[in-house]
Design an enzyme around this catalytic site. Structure first.
Site, PDB file in Angstrom:
ATOM      1  N   HIS A 130       0.837  -1.202   0.000  1.00 22.75           N
ATOM      2  CA  HIS A 130       0.000   0.000   0.000  1.00 22.75           C
ATOM      3  C   HIS A 130       0.873   1.255   0.000  1.00 22.75           C
ATOM      4  O   HIS A 130       0.629   2.190  -0.767  1.00 22.75           O
ATOM      5  CB  HIS A 130      -0.938  -0.013   1.209  1.00 22.75           C
ATOM      6  CG  HIS A 130      -1.597   1.308   1.486  1.00 22.75           C
ATOM      7  ND1 HIS A 130      -2.557   1.850   0.650  1.00 22.75           N
ATOM      8  CD2 HIS A 130      -1.420   2.208   2.481  1.00 22.75           C
ATOM      9  CE1 HIS A 130      -2.946   3.021   1.142  1.00 22.75           C
ATOM     10  NE2 HIS A 130      -2.269   3.263   2.244  1.00 22.75           N
ATOM     11  N   HIS A 147       3.874   7.286   4.834  1.00 20.88           N
ATOM     12  CA  HIS A 147       2.703   8.011   5.346  1.00 20.88           C
ATOM     13  C   HIS A 147       1.923   7.302   6.451  1.00 20.88           C
ATOM     14  O   HIS A 147       1.289   7.951   7.267  1.00 20.88           O
ATOM     15  CB  HIS A 147       1.768   8.426   4.194  1.00 20.88           C
ATOM     16  CG  HIS A 147       0.883   7.330   3.683  1.00 20.88           C
ATOM     17  ND1 HIS A 147       1.281   6.445   2.717  1.00 20.88           N
ATOM     18  CD2 HIS A 147      -0.386   6.969   4.017  1.00 20.88           C
ATOM     19  CE1 HIS A 147       0.297   5.599   2.470  1.00 20.88           C
ATOM     20  NE2 HIS A 147      -0.728   5.888   3.248  1.00 20.88           N
ATOM     21  N   GLU A 149       1.104   6.376  12.350  1.00 25.58           N
ATOM     22  CA  GLU A 149      -0.247   6.047  12.794  1.00 25.58           C
ATOM     23  C   GLU A 149      -0.435   4.555  13.041  1.00 25.58           C
ATOM     24  O   GLU A 149      -1.127   4.151  13.958  1.00 25.58           O
ATOM     25  CB  GLU A 149      -1.283   6.543  11.779  1.00 25.58           C
ATOM     26  CG  GLU A 149      -2.629   6.813  12.445  1.00 25.58           C
ATOM     27  CD  GLU A 149      -3.703   7.241  11.459  1.00 25.58           C
ATOM     28  OE1 GLU A 149      -3.391   7.389  10.269  1.00 25.58           O
ATOM     29  OE2 GLU A 149      -4.847   7.414  11.890  1.00 25.58           O
ATOM     30  N   ASP A 150       0.201   3.738  12.232  1.00 24.40           N
ATOM     31  CA  ASP A 150      -0.078   2.303  12.284  1.00 24.40           C
ATOM     32  C   ASP A 150       1.042   1.424  12.837  1.00 24.40           C
ATOM     33  O   ASP A 150       0.909   0.207  12.876  1.00 24.40           O
ATOM     34  CB  ASP A 150      -0.452   1.786  10.878  1.00 24.40           C
ATOM     35  CG  ASP A 150      -1.755   2.386  10.383  1.00 24.40           C
ATOM     36  OD1 ASP A 150      -2.541   2.841  11.244  1.00 24.40           O
ATOM     37  OD2 ASP A 150      -1.987   2.413   9.167  1.00 24.40           O
ATOM     38  N   ASP A 163      -3.110   8.033  -1.561  1.00 22.45           N
ATOM     39  CA  ASP A 163      -3.436   7.042  -0.537  1.00 22.45           C
ATOM     40  C   ASP A 163      -4.861   6.529  -0.767  1.00 22.45           C
ATOM     41  O   ASP A 163      -5.125   5.323  -0.806  1.00 22.45           O
ATOM     42  CB  ASP A 163      -3.310   7.733   0.828  1.00 22.45           C
ATOM     43  CG  ASP A 163      -3.858   6.924   1.975  1.00 22.45           C
ATOM     44  OD1 ASP A 163      -3.458   5.753   2.108  1.00 22.45           O
ATOM     45  OD2 ASP A 163      -4.681   7.460   2.746  1.00 22.45           O
ATOM     46  N   ASP A 168     -18.112  13.571 -28.265  1.00 25.27           N
ATOM     47  CA  ASP A 168     -16.755  13.930 -27.827  1.00 25.27           C
ATOM     48  C   ASP A 168     -16.251  13.013 -26.719  1.00 25.27           C
ATOM     49  O   ASP A 168     -15.670  13.456 -25.754  1.00 25.27           O
ATOM     50  CB  ASP A 168     -16.669  15.392 -27.408  1.00 25.27           C
ATOM     51  CG  ASP A 168     -17.684  15.733 -26.326  1.00 25.27           C
ATOM     52  OD1 ASP A 168     -18.607  14.927 -26.110  1.00 25.27           O
ATOM     53  OD2 ASP A 168     -17.546  16.792 -25.709  1.00 25.27           O
TER      54      ASP A 168
HETATM   55 MN    MN Z   1      -2.593   4.797   3.804  1.00 24.50          MN
END
Ligand code: MN
Length: 483
Positions: free
Chosen positions: A48, A72, A76-77, A138, A259
């Site tokens: 990811h 990123h 947090e994780d 993300d 178009d």
């Molecule tokens: Mn993420």
């Protein structure tokens, strides 16, 4: 690691001076931090992180943005703190990641929280728009793997993306991401319509289109060679969601929209753009009123390109878009690629400054929305009721659309409207941020069939038509029910 190699290759192609060792370090750091963690799909978590970074590299984001993309989800994780990230990768990267962590608190919870959420997103963007860009990348990967989530979550995430993320990506000029986000959401929110259109558009028409592109390219290359003009040509296809919107808004069938694809030509410089235009017009007859010179007169959002539609092979209409590489990157990647052409310390676009200013002076949400001068949602407008509720309608909607949205009876009995404290007729085109109030006449029998000429929403149209059709029946029924 294939995803690392792919990323390194993409970065190098865009920027030969890029510090690739830093990318390798970030990968090792994130890989170790996420070790043992799995996504719902069962694949390692790092996939990811790398997919996010890959998207960022593809839209030509700068190095700190790509590094932050890899890292990123670390603070947090995982057990690794933001401080540790800052120590190894510096303040710029860690500040970006901090912004992303903050943004994860923003969720779509229906229209009531909508404006509030938007505000948060804008504030985040105003501090550093790169935070938003990472968030889009993300989100794109999360959408691509959404089938592993339970259904209610799929719908919520898709709706939130369609209503909040995608329009802001467009506002930042990152159309390349906006289109991808929209098509992913479309798939989950309107699965039937999506697969129908995909089938018609991508599978059934593919051969026919490829043939047309081949003939056009052949003819063009002969002329260009004679004129010693260097160029790249490709067929550009409208994304499914925008085709569907067009069909819905203009009540058209798929084969009535001509178009759906355009030929895109990239040349070396501005004067070559006009030379190429000359060649095209000498080969095929241009369609009247379909030539637009957005190079001499750019669109308000800065978009520059020449557009023309010609009667191509077999009289088929073919749209051409002619631009330089810089125009191309600006059109697709917006602020994400600004650093490549402009002073990187001055990459804040004017709208972000505008938002900061508005943020300071506005006291409530109503003012905030009213003050937004630019078109945030190119296809939706937000209208305030006297009670402060927000109703979203398609662009150019009228007080009648608004009235039917509030209540069927208000629609049936409306006679005029007060818009921003001024009395206005029912066919007035509402503007984003208008405050609207509907005047009704209790004795009014029903809607006027002429309203069909200006209403925009299908709800309003349906009510007006139904009423006209059943007029006799309805009034006789009411006569019977009422004592
Ligand atoms: Mn993420």
């Amino acid at each position: 690691m294939p995803s690392l190699n792919k990323l390194l290759k993409t970065i190098e192609k865009n920027n030969q001076k890029a510090d690739l060792d830093m990318v390798r370090l970030a990968f090792e750091f994130a890989n170790k931090a996420h070790e043992g963690q799995k996504r719902l799909s069962g694949e390692p978590y790092i996939n990811h992180s790398m997919a996010t970074a890959q998207t960022l590299a593809e839209i030509k984001a700068d190095m700190p943005t790509i590094i932050a993309g890899i890292l990123h989800d670390v603070p947090e994780d995982t057990d690794v703190t933001l401080k540790k990230v800052e120590k190894d990768f510096g303040k710029e990267v860690s500040t970006l990641i901090k912004g992303i962590t903050k943004l994860s608190t923003v969720k779509y919870r229906g229209i009531d929280r909508y404006v509030e959420n938007l505000k948060k997103m804008f504030v985040a963007a105003a501090q550093d728009y790169r935070v938003m860009i990472i968030k889009f990348a993300d989100r794109l990967h999360n959408l691509k793997t959404l089938n592993h989530q339970p259904e209610h979550k799929q719908k919520r995430i898709a709706e939130e993306t369609l209503k909040i993320y995608a329009p802001i990506a467009g506002l930042l000029g990152i159309w390349h991401l906006r289109w991808q986000l929209e098509d992913e959401c479309f798939k989950y929110l309107y699965p039937k319509e999506y697969s129908e259109l995909k089938d018609k558009y991508e599978i059934k028409q593919q051969k026919q289109r490829d043939k047309l592109i081949g003939v056009v390219t052949n003819n063009l290359s002969k002329e260009a060679k004679k004129n010693k003009l260097k160029y790249e040509i490709s067929g550009r296809f409208k994304h499914l969601y925008s085709i569907w919107l067009k069909m819905k808004n203009e009540h058209k069938k798929f084969n009535e929209i001509y178009d759906v694809f355009a030929m895109r030509i990239i040349v070396d410089n501005v004067s070559d753009c006009y030379k190429m235009l000359g060649i095209i017009h000498s080969l095929w007859m241009p369609k009247k009123d379909r030539f637009k010179d957005y190079i001499s007169i750019p669109k308000p959002n800065g978009y520059r390109t020449l557009h023309t539609t010609v009667f191509g092979p077999d009289g088929k209409l073919v749209e051409f878009q002619i631009r330089t590489m810089q125009m191309h990157e600006e059109a697709l990647f917006g602020v994400a690629a600004h650093w490549r052409y402009k002073n990187p310390t001055k990459t804040h676009s004017t709208w972000i400054d505008e938002i900061l200013k508005i943020q300071k002076i506005s006291k409530n949400n109503k003012d905030y929305m009213k003050e937004l001068k630019f078109d945030i949602f190119s296809d939706r407008i937000f209208i305030f009721t006297p009670k402060g509720d927000v109703i979203d309608l398609p662009t150019e909607a009228t007080p009648v659309d608004f009235a039917y949205h509030v209540h069927t009876e208000i629609g049936n009995k409306c006679v005029s409207a007060i818009i921003n404290e001024k009395m206005e007729p029912l066919n007035t085109k509402l503007k984003n941020g208008d405050l609207a109030e509907i005047i009704i006449d209790k004795n009014r029998k029903g809607p006027n069939i002429d309203w069909l000429k200006f209403v925009k929403t299908s709800t309003a149209k349906e009510h007006i038509r139904r009423h006209a059709k059943n007029k006799g029946i309805i009034s006789s029924l009411i006569g019977k029910i009422r004592p």
